[in-house]
Design a protein around this motif. Structure first.
Motif, PDB file in Angstrom:
ATOM      1  N   SER A 275       0.726  -1.288  -0.016  1.00 30.02           N
ATOM      2  CA  SER A 275       0.041   0.128   0.114  1.00 30.02           C
ATOM      3  C   SER A 275       0.949   1.182   0.006  1.00 30.02           C
ATOM      4  N   ARG A 295      -6.656   9.510  -0.575  1.00 28.96           N
ATOM      5  CA  ARG A 295      -7.951   8.665  -0.428  1.00 28.96           C
ATOM      6  C   ARG A 295      -8.327   7.991  -1.237  1.00 28.96           C
ATOM      7  N   SER A 298      -8.168   3.959  -1.134  1.00 34.50           N
ATOM      8  CA  SER A 298      -9.289   3.353  -0.584  1.00 34.50           C
ATOM      9  C   SER A 298      -9.847   2.475  -1.658  1.00 34.50           C
ATOM     10  N   GLN A 299     -10.073   2.882  -2.722  1.00 34.27           N
ATOM     11  CA  GLN A 299     -10.793   1.964  -3.716  1.00 34.27           C
ATOM     12  C   GLN A 299      -9.862   1.043  -4.292  1.00 34.27           C
ATOM     13  N   TRP A 340      -2.561   6.794   6.820  1.00 38.61           N
ATOM     14  CA  TRP A 340      -2.471   5.737   6.106  1.00 38.61           C
ATOM     15  C   TRP A 340      -2.597   4.284   6.575  1.00 38.61           C
ATOM     16  N   GLN A 343      -5.946   3.873   7.294  1.00 35.97           N
ATOM     17  CA  GLN A 343      -6.787   3.526   6.043  1.00 35.97           C
ATOM     18  C   GLN A 343      -6.610   2.075   5.487  1.00 35.97           C
ATOM     19  N   SER A 344      -5.287   1.219   5.503  1.00 36.81           N
ATOM     20  CA  SER A 344      -5.407   0.084   5.314  1.00 36.81           C
ATOM     21  C   SER A 344      -6.155  -0.777   6.354  1.00 36.81           C
ATOM     22  N   HIS A 347     -10.039  -0.950   5.740  1.00 37.48           N
ATOM     23  CA  HIS A 347     -10.456  -1.230   4.514  1.00 37.48           C
ATOM     24  C   HIS A 347     -10.337  -3.036   4.707  1.00 37.48           C
ATOM     25  N   ASN A 442     -17.954   8.038  -1.583  1.00 40.16           N
ATOM     26  CA  ASN A 442     -17.274   8.225  -0.693  1.00 40.16           C
ATOM     27  C   ASN A 442     -17.306   9.549   0.085  1.00 40.16           C
ATOM     28  N   GLU A 630     -13.503  10.429   5.612  1.00 41.57           N
ATOM     29  CA  GLU A 630     -13.800   8.926   5.212  1.00 41.57           C
ATOM     30  C   GLU A 630     -14.749   8.177   6.323  1.00 41.57           C
ATOM     31  N   ALA A 632     -15.337   4.418   7.142  1.00 46.27           N
ATOM     32  CA  ALA A 632     -15.395   2.964   6.908  1.00 46.27           C
ATOM     33  C   ALA A 632     -16.080   2.311   7.947  1.00 46.27           C
TER      34      ALA A 632
END
Length: 684
Positions: A275, A295, A298-299, A340, A343-344, A347, A442, A630, A632
């Protein structure tokens, strides 16, 4: 640890290369890792010349000492099979293992991934080194898992060595059986390409028109590369299963011309990913309005999650990055490395390893900075890693017991991904539309998944979602259309874009009215269509309703014709010779509905459909968020976890109408609070 339990315990760690450093540094490195609450390291994925300095001569002393020391400090170890970097003795003695470009140029020793998967000699030597390492480390108390190779199809994902042409020919013979069936599949009667002997058949080679091959041959080429890569990986996977059956197996990637879903299903315990969110920042379209920047990564993580609902991050960006001559990424700002990381995790990652522990002092990656700089003194990235480690030491296992939750999914499939690389009449549209949908969802705080449509996809897979978006599936089998019809009949909402359903699995156009296989589901046909280019100016769509909003239609436009009484026209074109003609339709189908959007999606048009469907954030009743944050959601037996990720450098104001606990700090939150720039909150 049993492989099935590999990701039940959250682990944080780093990639470590003992062969790059004086042995006098090792113990201090491992001690400091533990101080940061790291519990795992990855080693050896590029160390073939250390393990086998000469053919048939094996040496494990260096890594034995390193792994024993890691175990002493309570660190677990992932070993990478080193087949991404064949040593010089190998490529010199066996030049047939090297990859070759389409122009016939042999790619020489000197970087990495310079081999081809088809070479029987390379497969033989790969099997030998894998078995030697597996036998040696199968009982080492620190070793819990293996990474096969490193980043399959990175750097290059096309292969034209003589062995590849031979393997492609054998693959085609198995797939089609006869030349008559191959000729039919490739449409070789066009331009007198008909083959009369298997020896005439090759992978695509240079042609007079800028190396442009037969498009059906090009699609099969990608399928072959994927199958060939998986069969090469299986050589190693089978050995690891046989010899080290109590240790898990993964690989890292998400690169071109590889069905990672199939590879995961057949070979791996879980999938892993590398990532680097700043790749998205660097690749943002120039002049794009409100880009998602890092951001949008994330996709990418959503694609990984479609392969493996929970996964590992084998390389998490921790600093500025780049090789000596390319990929010059700036340094993350304070807080971004932490952002970050979460973020990982938000998700689906249940294991995260930073790349790398310390920045290399030599080689192509001397500017691919890790947590520690060359001088090994404390820096803010080390301090930030320590904060993350402390938080996850308390919260990690609660997070690991949950999985990502979404009610909306963007559909993709490998046939269209690969066909669209060559076919400009649908491929570029898919990327634009998927990005627009992801951005529109998003920013409205509506979590979304990516779901690959495969031959194994079931109606239960689809029914997990209330809404499916399949932007431009030019290739659509009748079986796929029937599955989507069942989904809509049972209450689902499916949304298509232009260029849907007009090709079969070989890439041939159906002799049916567009949208071909999807026509019955949508209740429309395509009266006419045009690229928006050159003398054909961009137009707009006028959406029905009180405000009659306008959105752009500026890439490819289809003029729709209503075939069924159940179809409602939702928008019409606003200008050009097709002004007033249907542009967007909605068809009531059983308990559900099918939308057809006759153009390429943009943010505004995706937003129109979202609003008309009444889609809203699942937290809308109690949580107010600005667009830069964001949302999640991961859900487990202990209830949902709400990740709030602020991608802005500026503080964000969020409002909670209920009382929640921040899992990372233990603080109770309610009312209006300020989330710091690049800040993260995990509400439980």
């Amino acid at each position: 640890m049993k492989p099935i339990d590999a990701l039940k315990e959250f682990r944080l760690g780093a990639c470590y290369y003992p062969e790059h450093w004086p042995e006098s540094l090792w113990e201090d490195d491992f001690r400091r890792m533990r101080e940061l609450h790291f519990s795992i390291v990855r080693v050896a994925e590029f160390a073939w010349s250390i393990f086998e300095p000469q053919e048939g001569v094996f040496s494990f002393d260096l890594f034995d000492r390193a792994l024993d020391l890691a175990h002493k400090h309570g660190l677990k170890v992932i070993i990478g099979t080193p087949t991404a970097t064949p040593p010089a003795w190998l490529t010199h003695k066996y030049p047939e293992v090297l990859n070759v470009t389409q122009d016939g140029v042999t790619l020489q020793h000197g970087l990495r991934r310079h081999y081809n998967y088809s070479s029987t000699k390379y497969r033989e030597l790969s099997a030998i080194i894998t078995r030697q390492m597996a036998e040696h480390y199968k009982d080492h108390p620190a070793v819990i898992g293996w990474q096969i190779d490193n980043e399959f199809n990175c750097e290059i994902s096309e292969f034209y060595a003589p062995a590849d042409h031979d393997a492609f020919r054998a693959w085609l013979q198995e797939k089609y059986g006869t030349l008559d069936k191959l000729n039919a599949a490739w449409g070789t009667v066009f331009w007198s390409q008909t083959y009369t002997d298997w020896e005439q058949v090759f992978l695509p080679r240079p042609t007079p028109a800028h190396k442009q091959p037969n498009p059906h041959q090009a699609l099969d080429e990608k399928r072959f590369i994927s199958d060939n890569t998986i069969s090469y990986a299986k050589v190693q996977g089978d050995i690891l299963r046989e010899v080290a059956s109590h240790q898990w197996v993964t690989t890292n990637g998400l690169f071109g011309h590889l069905d990672s879903h199939r590879m995961n299903d057949e070979l791996l315990d879980f999938f892993s990913y590398d990532s680097y969110p700043q790749f998205s920042t660097l690749n943002d379209s120039k002049g794009e309005e409100n880009p998602l920047a890092d951001r949008s990564w994330s996709q990418k993580l959503g694609v990984v999650r479609s392969i493996s609902p929970n996964f590992a991050i084998m390389e998490q960006q921790s600093g500025p990055g780049g090789w000596v001559n390319r990929m010059d990424m700036p340094s993350p700002k304070p807080g971004q490395m932490r952002l970050w990381t979460y973020q990982s995790i938000a998700h689906g990652a249940n294991m995260v390893l930073y790349f790398r522990w310390r920045t290399a002092t030599f080689g192509n990656e001397i500017y691919w900075h890790g947590i520690n700089d060359y001088h090994n003194r404390p820096n803010r990235r080390v301090r930030e890693a320590g904060q993350i480690g402390s938080e996850l030491a308390l919260a990690g296992n609660r997070i690991a017991a949950s999985a990502f939750k979404a009610d909306v999914a963007l559909l993709r499939d490998y046939d269209n991904d690969w066909d669209g690389e060559y076919d400009i009449w649908h491929g570029p549209f898919a990327w634009q539309s998927a990005a627009s949908w992801f951005k529109a969802l998003n920013r409205r705080h509506i979590p979304s998944d990516t779901l690959y449509v495969r031959s194994s996809t079931t109606i239960e897979d689809l029914k997990r979602y209330k809404v499916l978006i399949y932007p431009h599936p030019a290739i659509m089998r009748d079986e796929t259309a029937a599955l989507l019809e069942q989904y809509a009949r049972e209450g689902g909402i499916i949304i298509f874009g232009c260029r849907t359903g007009y090709k079969n699995e070989h890439g041939h156009a159906y002799m049916r009215p567009f949208p071909g296989a999807a026509a019955g589901l949508c209740g429309i046909s395509v009266e006419e269509f045009t690229m928006v280019k050159g003398t054909r100016a961009a137009t707009s769509m006028k959406w029905n309703g009180g405000d009659e909003a306008l959105t752009g239609a500026d890439a490819f436009n289809e003029i729709l014709y209503v075939e069924d009484d159940s179809v409602e026209v939702v928008a019409t074109y606003a200008s050009d010779y097709y002004a007033g003609k249907p542009a967007v339709t909605r068809n009531a189908f059983g308990e559900g509905e099918a939308w057809y959007f006759g153009a390429v999606f943009n943010d505004a048009s995706a937003g129109q459909i979202i609003d008309r469907l009444g889609l809203a954030a699942p937290t809308a009743s109690w949580l107010s968020l600005p667009p830069d944050v964001e949302l999640a959601i991961r859900e487990g037996e202990d209830g949902p976890l709400f990740f709030l990720l602020n991608y802005s450098e500026q503080p964000a104001v969020i409002t909670l109408d209920v009382e929640k606990t921040d899992l990372l700090t233990g603080s109770t939150l309610s009312g209006t609070i300020s989330l710091e720039g690049f800040g993260v909150v995990v509400l439980s």
